[in-house]
Design an enzyme around this catalytic site. Structure first.
Site, mmCIF file in Angstrom:
data_model
loop_
_atom_site.group_PDB
_atom_site.id
_atom_site.type_symbol
_atom_site.label_atom_id
_atom_site.label_comp_id
_atom_site.label_asym_id
_atom_site.label_seq_id
_atom_site.Cartn_x
_atom_site.Cartn_y
_atom_site.Cartn_z
ATOM 1 N N ASN A 28 0.866 -1.173 0.000
ATOM 2 C CA ASN A 28 0.000 0.000 0.000
ATOM 3 C C ASN A 28 0.903 1.223 0.000
ATOM 4 O OD1 ASN A 28 -1.900 1.999 0.440
ATOM 5 N ND2 ASN A 28 -3.000 0.879 2.032
ATOM 6 N N ASP A 143 -8.785 1.036 -5.832
ATOM 7 C CA ASP A 143 -9.500 1.723 -4.761
ATOM 8 C C ASP A 143 -10.954 1.995 -5.133
ATOM 9 O OD1 ASP A 143 -8.826 2.334 -2.195
ATOM 10 O OD2 ASP A 143 -8.010 4.308 -2.619
ATOM 11 N N ASN A 204 -4.932 12.044 6.244
ATOM 12 C CA ASN A 204 -4.356 13.015 5.314
ATOM 13 C C ASN A 204 -5.216 13.111 4.064
ATOM 14 O OD1 ASN A 204 -2.206 14.873 4.568
ATOM 15 N ND2 ASN A 204 -1.668 13.357 3.021
ATOM 16 N N GLY A 205 -5.770 11.976 3.647
ATOM 17 C CA GLY A 205 -6.827 11.946 2.658
ATOM 18 C C GLY A 205 -8.109 11.602 3.377
ATOM 19 N N ARG A 278 -2.761 17.063 14.617
ATOM 20 C CA ARG A 278 -2.288 17.178 16.005
ATOM 21 C C ARG A 278 -1.700 18.555 16.273
ATOM 22 N NH1 ARG A 278 1.403 11.943 15.442
ATOM 23 N NH2 ARG A 278 1.756 13.125 13.521
ATOM 24 N N GLY A 321 -6.485 7.838 10.644
ATOM 25 C CA GLY A 321 -5.641 8.328 11.723
ATOM 26 C C GLY A 321 -6.248 9.440 12.551
ATOM 27 N N GLU A 324 -9.272 8.032 14.655
ATOM 28 C CA GLU A 324 -8.884 7.106 15.717
ATOM 29 C C GLU A 324 -8.193 7.799 16.881
ATOM 30 O OE1 GLU A 324 -6.744 3.712 14.192
ATOM 31 O OE2 GLU A 324 -7.975 3.691 12.376
ATOM 32 N N GLU A 374 -6.850 -1.886 5.330
ATOM 33 C CA GLU A 374 -6.758 -2.063 3.886
ATOM 34 C C GLU A 374 -5.967 -3.311 3.520
ATOM 35 O OE1 GLU A 374 -6.994 2.453 2.153
ATOM 36 O OE2 GLU A 374 -5.133 1.872 3.172
#
Length: 403
Positions: A28, A143, A204-205, A278, A321, A324, A374
């Site tokens: 990936n 995808d 990020n996406g 963050r 990310g 979570e 994934e």
């Protein structure tokens, strides 16, 4: 039986002619990292037995990357019978998993302008893996495959039909592996298969999808991964007229526009502090706060749209990310929706890190944080392809199922 004896027995069975278990490597590749998975493919099932993530920064060459892969596989490299690559954009002609041939590789390369953050690294890893496994099939897992069956009303843009058909201009959808994995994991955790579900992949996406009986009926990303939610460096929804204005009146070139929308927009462009959520959450800067607020607002707006499209909802699933690790983001997207049937439990939301329910027990709509996987979907697709090869005597069934 000791662990060592069990491993010896397993390897002995692995060499048996009638054994269905095979090892599959999943790759990936992203713009800043690459994730590997090692999976057992048994019949049409795939089970990941090891995972590894490697950061890819400027100046890191093939020797370092391949060394990382070598250390991950250890002495099991020769047991790999297939390599499954996540392919973000293969165009409107590719949905079903298939072996990479010259034509497929050329099509993926041709789509690079539409997925510049992903397709180049995927093709680079394809070449690296071909060098290591020249006789094993290299598989393209698209995808957009999860979204191949989108209803025409969701897949169609209001463009001239003849042009749309000729050039394949339709909503393809992306992050399909992530959305599929969230649905599968939720069903596994709850032992239920709810009818109406909204899924969010927030990282990020970022993207959203509306699922009916586990099948997508709409999704936020479109012909490219640029459409929809605010992302780390990507803009998400922008008025096409604004883009035309930049091209015709402000002297912005197509190349500049590609760079602007993919690399310099989103959270990074809004905040001026980069796209790391963050960092933005820890900042009291006005631009950083606006970036966070817009990220949440856009997701919340899509949730409202999908509640309408589905005629209600049984569960909202948040993965990726950001989802979570950021309770504040989850609260800002899902809080205050009691009149729609969703009530967040503040204590549960604050406590969950990684995976778990965050809605109150009596909430008609459940909300869960789900760890996306994934690698497992890649392994499942590889296992199904290998099984199809075995059943058809090596004649690939992939093209027969293209959407």
């Amino acid at each position: 039986m000791t662990l060592g004896e069990a491993v010896i027995e397993y390897l002995a069975r692995l060499k048996a002619d009638d054994l269905t278990m095979r090892l599959v490597l999943t790759v990936n590749a992203g713009s800043s990292s690459v994730r590997f998975g090692l999976a057992e493919a048994d019949g049409m099932a795939g089970r990941v037995i090891a995972r590894s993530r490697h950061e890819v920064s400027a100046g890191i060459g093939d020797a370092v990357l391949l060394d990382g892969l070598g250390r991950f596989l250890g002495d099991r490299r020769d047991e790999v019978v297939a390599v499954a690559h996540r392919v973000v954009h293969g165009g409107a002609g590719h949905f079903a998993t298939r072996a990479f041939d010259a034509a497929t590789e050329a099509d993926v390369a041709a789509m690079t302008p539409l997925a510049p953050l992903h397709n180049p690294s995927t093709l680079q890893w394809l070449q690296r893996c071909r060098g290591l496994w020249p006789r094993q099939p290299q598989l393209a897992v698209f995808d957009s495959g999860f979204f191949a069956g989108l209803p025409p009303v969701a897949a169609t843009y209001a463009l001239p039909s003849e042009l749309a058909r000729r050039w394949g201009l339709r909503r393809l959808g992306f992050h399909g592996l992530a959305h599929r994995s969230m649905w599968q994991r939720y069903c596994q955790l709850t032992a239920r298969s709810p009818k109406r579900v909204v899924t969010f992949q927030l990282g990020n996406g970022s993207s959203a999808a509306a699922l009916l009986d586990g099948r997508p009926v709409d999704t936020s990303m479109g012909f490219t991964p640029l459409e929809g939610l605010v992302m780390g460096t990507r803009s998400g929804d922008v008025d096409p007229g604004l883009l035309l204005y930049l091209l015709t009146e402000k002297g912005v070139t197509a190349a500049d526009l590609t760079d602007l929308l993919n690399e310099k927009a989103g959270l990074a462009g809004l905040s001026g502090r980069g796209g790391d959520m963050r960092v933005l959450l820890a900042s009291d800067d006005n631009d950083a706060r606006l970036a966070v607020d817009l990220f949440c607002y856009r997701a919340r707006k899509y949730l409202g749209a999908y509640l309408a499209a589905l005629g209600g909802c049984d569960a909202v699933l948040l993965g990726g990310g950001i989802a979570e690790s950021a309770p504040r983001i989850r609260q800002q997207i899902l809080g205050g929706l009691e009149r729609f049937g969703l009530t967040i439990d503040p204590l549960l939301n604050a406590a969950v890190s990684g995976e778990g329910r965050i809605s109150e027990v009596q909430s008609p709509i459940e909300a869960w944080v789900i760890s996306t996987d994934e690698e497992t979907v890649l392994a499942e697709e590889a296992a199904a392809w290998l099984d199809g090869q075995a059943r058809t005597g090596g004649q690939s069934p992939a093209d027969a199922t293209e959407g």
